[in-house]
Design an enzyme around this catalytic site. Structure first.
Site, short mmCIF file in Angstrom:
data_model
loop_
_atom_site.label_atom_id
_atom_site.label_comp_id
_atom_site.label_asym_id
_atom_site.label_seq_id
_atom_site.Cartn_x
_atom_site.Cartn_y
_atom_site.Cartn_z
CB SER A 8 -0.86 -0.07 1.32
OG SER A 8 -1.67 1.33 1.35
CG HIS A 33 -3.84 -1.43 -1.76
ND1 HIS A 33 -5.05 -2.14 -2.14
CD2 HIS A 33 -4.40 -0.52 -0.86
CE1 HIS A 33 -6.21 -1.76 -1.60
NE2 HIS A 33 -5.69 -0.80 -0.69
CG ASP A 35 -5.32 2.51 0.47
OD1 ASP A 35 -6.43 1.87 0.52
OD2 ASP A 35 -4.41 2.26 1.16
CG MET A 37 -8.21 7.67 2.25
SD MET A 37 -7.38 7.49 3.88
CE MET A 37 -6.75 5.72 3.76
CG HIS A 66 -9.42 0.64 -0.97
ND1 HIS A 66 -8.77 0.31 0.22
CD2 HIS A 66 -10.89 0.65 -0.71
CE1 HIS A 66 -9.97 0.18 1.16
NE2 HIS A 66 -11.04 0.53 0.41
CG MET A 68 -11.47 3.92 1.54
SD MET A 68 -9.73 3.79 2.58
CE MET A 68 -8.74 3.62 1.27
CG MET A 137 -12.03 -2.27 4.27
SD MET A 137 -10.59 -2.14 3.55
CE MET A 137 -9.65 -1.40 5.00
CG ASP A 175 -6.96 -2.71 2.71
OD1 ASP A 175 -5.84 -2.30 3.18
OD2 ASP A 175 -7.37 -1.82 2.02
C1 DX5 Z 1 -6.60 1.72 5.22
C2 DX5 Z 1 -6.13 1.46 3.86
C3 DX5 Z 1 -5.05 0.34 3.71
C4 DX5 Z 1 -3.73 0.73 4.59
C5 DX5 Z 1 -3.25 -0.43 5.28
O1 DX5 Z 1 -7.89 2.48 5.16
O2 DX5 Z 1 -7.33 1.00 3.07
O3 DX5 Z 1 -4.90 0.14 2.26
O4 DX5 Z 1 -2.92 1.57 3.62
O5 DX5 Z 1 -2.13 -0.18 6.02
P1 DX5 Z 1 -1.61 -1.14 6.97
O6 DX5 Z 1 -1.24 -2.36 6.25
O7 DX5 Z 1 -0.47 -0.48 7.48
O8 DX5 Z 1 -2.59 -1.58 7.84
ZN ZN Z 2 -6.71 0.21 1.07
#
Ligand code: DX5
Ligand code: ZN
Length: 217
Positions: A8, A33, A35, A37, A66, A68, A137, A175
């Site tokens: 990630s 990956h 993310d 947000m 991903h 969010m 998740m 994840d």
């Molecule tokens: C959390 C993200 C994850 C995050 C995981 O909201 O969707 O992808 O980056 O990070 P770790 O592996 O550190 O929990």
């Molecule tokens: Zn993620």
């Protein structure tokens, strides 16, 4: 199927992103990956299109994006243009999930659905045959480096059973809080894709950690 590893980018060094991308390119990782947000669906803001486009420019592996964010339908085309190969939306953020999945496919991307820790896998029954990936998740989304929620194991088992019953193939991605300590158990439970942020980028040697995670069986 041999499991996939998706480091990630959220845990990467944003001031040296290119070198972290090159590290992943050289490593045994399978996907990036990414993310996204929006500060509304989750209590954090990460990055948007210019950063994803820049990652894509250097990445030699597929971008697993991903989302969010609320109302992802507004931006599907832009995520395609930015370089997403797999686009995952949250079940909790989509009123017309079936339509959203169809739109992602029409744009030529693989479609994933993510579920929060409180969302049962059973709600996916009628959409499962349409999707390529379920992201379970294993932390409340919003931040890297959180503690893994143990209830995740039984969700993997239930989802595997459901997919079998429906005679459909789907990748199960886990994840949040994934690392060396739980990777084997997750794979044994039926996980196909392990996302790892802190476990990779917080390691002394991130590339070696990816090799370790990939080697597990
Ligand atoms: C959390 C993200 C994850 C995050 C995981 O909201 O969707 O992808 O980056 O990070 P770790 O592996 O550190 O929990
Ligand atoms: Zn993620």
């Amino acid at each position: 199927m041999k499991h996939l590893i998706a480091p990630s980018i959220l845990s990467a060094d944003f001031a040296n992103l290119q070198s972290d991308i090159e590290m992943i390119n050289q490593s045994e990782a399978d996907w990036f990956h990414v993310d996204v947000m929006d500060g509304v669906f989750v209590p954090n803001i990460s990055f948007g299109f210019p950063v994803i486009t820049a990652i894509k420019h250097h990445a030699k592996k597929p971008l697993d994006v991903h989302l969010m964010i609320v109302d992802p339908d507004r931006y599907l085309q832009q995520f395609k243009d930015a370089g997403a190969a797999i686009l995952t939306v949250h079940y909790e953020a989509c009123t017309h999930l079936h339509r959203t999945i169809a739109a992602i496919h029409e744009l030529g991307m693989k479609a994933g659905v993510a579920i929060n820790p409180h969302t049962p896998v059973s709600v996916l029954e009628d959409i499962l045959p349409q999707i390529d990936l379920v992201c379970i998740m294993s932390v409340n989304p919003g931040f890297g480096g959180q503690k893994f929620i143990e209830n995740t194991y039984q969700k993997i088992t239930k989802l595997r059973t459901l997919a079998k019953q429906l005679n459909t193939e789907v990748l199960i991605e886990i994840d949040g809080g994934v690392g060396h300590q739980n990777a084997l158990a997750l794979i044994k439970a039926g996980a196909d894709v392990l996302v790892a942020g802190n476990a990779v980028f917080g390691a002394q040697n991130p590339m070696e950690m990816i090799t370790e995670l990939k080697k597990i069986r």
